[in-house]
Design a protein around this motif. Structure first.
Motif, short mmCIF file in Angstrom:
data_model
loop_
_atom_site.label_atom_id
_atom_site.label_comp_id
_atom_site.label_asym_id
_atom_site.label_seq_id
_atom_site.Cartn_x
_atom_site.Cartn_y
_atom_site.Cartn_z
N LEU A 195 0.86 -1.18 0.00
CA LEU A 195 0.00 0.00 0.00
C LEU A 195 0.89 1.23 0.00
O LEU A 195 1.79 1.35 0.84
CB LEU A 195 -0.92 0.02 1.22
N ASP A 196 0.66 2.11 -0.95
CA ASP A 196 1.43 3.34 -1.04
C ASP A 196 0.45 4.46 -1.38
O ASP A 196 -0.21 4.42 -2.42
CB ASP A 196 2.49 3.22 -2.13
N VAL A 197 0.33 5.44 -0.49
CA VAL A 197 -0.58 6.56 -0.68
C VAL A 197 0.24 7.83 -0.72
O VAL A 197 1.00 8.11 0.21
CB VAL A 197 -1.64 6.62 0.45
N GLY A 198 0.08 8.59 -1.79
CA GLY A 198 0.82 9.84 -1.94
C GLY A 198 0.03 11.03 -1.44
O GLY A 198 -1.18 10.95 -1.24
N VAL A 199 0.70 12.13 -1.26
CA VAL A 199 0.07 13.33 -0.72
C VAL A 199 -0.76 14.08 -1.76
O VAL A 199 -1.57 14.93 -1.41
CB VAL A 199 1.13 14.29 -0.11
N GLU A 200 -0.59 13.79 -3.03
CA GLU A 200 -1.33 14.48 -4.08
C GLU A 200 -2.46 13.64 -4.66
O GLU A 200 -2.89 13.84 -5.79
CB GLU A 200 -0.36 14.91 -5.18
N GLY A 201 -2.93 12.65 -3.90
CA GLY A 201 -4.07 11.85 -4.32
C GLY A 201 -3.72 10.56 -5.04
O GLY A 201 -4.60 9.77 -5.33
N GLN A 202 -2.46 10.33 -5.33
CA GLN A 202 -2.09 9.09 -6.01
C GLN A 202 -1.96 7.96 -4.99
O GLN A 202 -1.65 8.21 -3.83
CB GLN A 202 -0.79 9.25 -6.82
N TYR A 203 -2.24 6.77 -5.44
CA TYR A 203 -2.13 5.62 -4.55
C TYR A 203 -1.87 4.36 -5.38
O TYR A 203 -2.04 4.34 -6.60
CB TYR A 203 -3.42 5.43 -3.73
#
Length: 134
Positions: A38-46
């Protein structure tokens, strides 16, 4: 934030496929997770993915398209696979964007072909358009 919550709900719903798994003498509810990311980015990407020892796997990645504009939209693409109760490998790929959910896979039902008589009637209508009345 709503999208993150929705993504987590979709991931949890996708993980619960025990009702469609074949019974092979072992408790399918005790399947071991072989891989989980699981990888969630700060700009809405995941991005997320998982695999289990009973042959289930799924993955998805998504991002915010046109961020900050009037037509901003979440987009996602992913895939899932498992073995059906009949022993067949089921594989599904999908895209979800501003045009809706668009799955592809050999196990997705398709409409039957249009009957020949209907095709001939449609061609006749095309060849003989109605005349305008004055």
């Amino acid at each position: 934030m709503k999208f993150l919550i929705l993504s987590v709900c979709v991931a949890l719903a996708a993980a619960d496929v025990s009702h469609i798994l074949p019974k092979q003498g072992k408790d399918e509810t005790a399947a071991q997770i072989l891989k989980q990311e699981l990888d969630v980015g700060v700009e809405g990407q995941y991005q997320w993915a998982y695999e289990t020892d009973n042959g289930i796997s799924a993955s998805e990645s998504g991002s915010l398209k046109n961020a900050g504009s009037e037509n901003a939209a979440e987009v996602a693409q992913g895939a899932a696979s498992w073995t059906s109760p009949e022993g067949e490998l089921v594989q599904i790929q999908y895209i979800a964007d501003e045009n809706g959910y668009q799955p592809q896979g050999s196990h997705i039902p398709t409409p039957p072909p249009i009957p020949e008589a209907i095709l001939r009637a449609l061609q006749w209508i095309k060849d003989h358009p109605p005349k305008e009345e004055n």
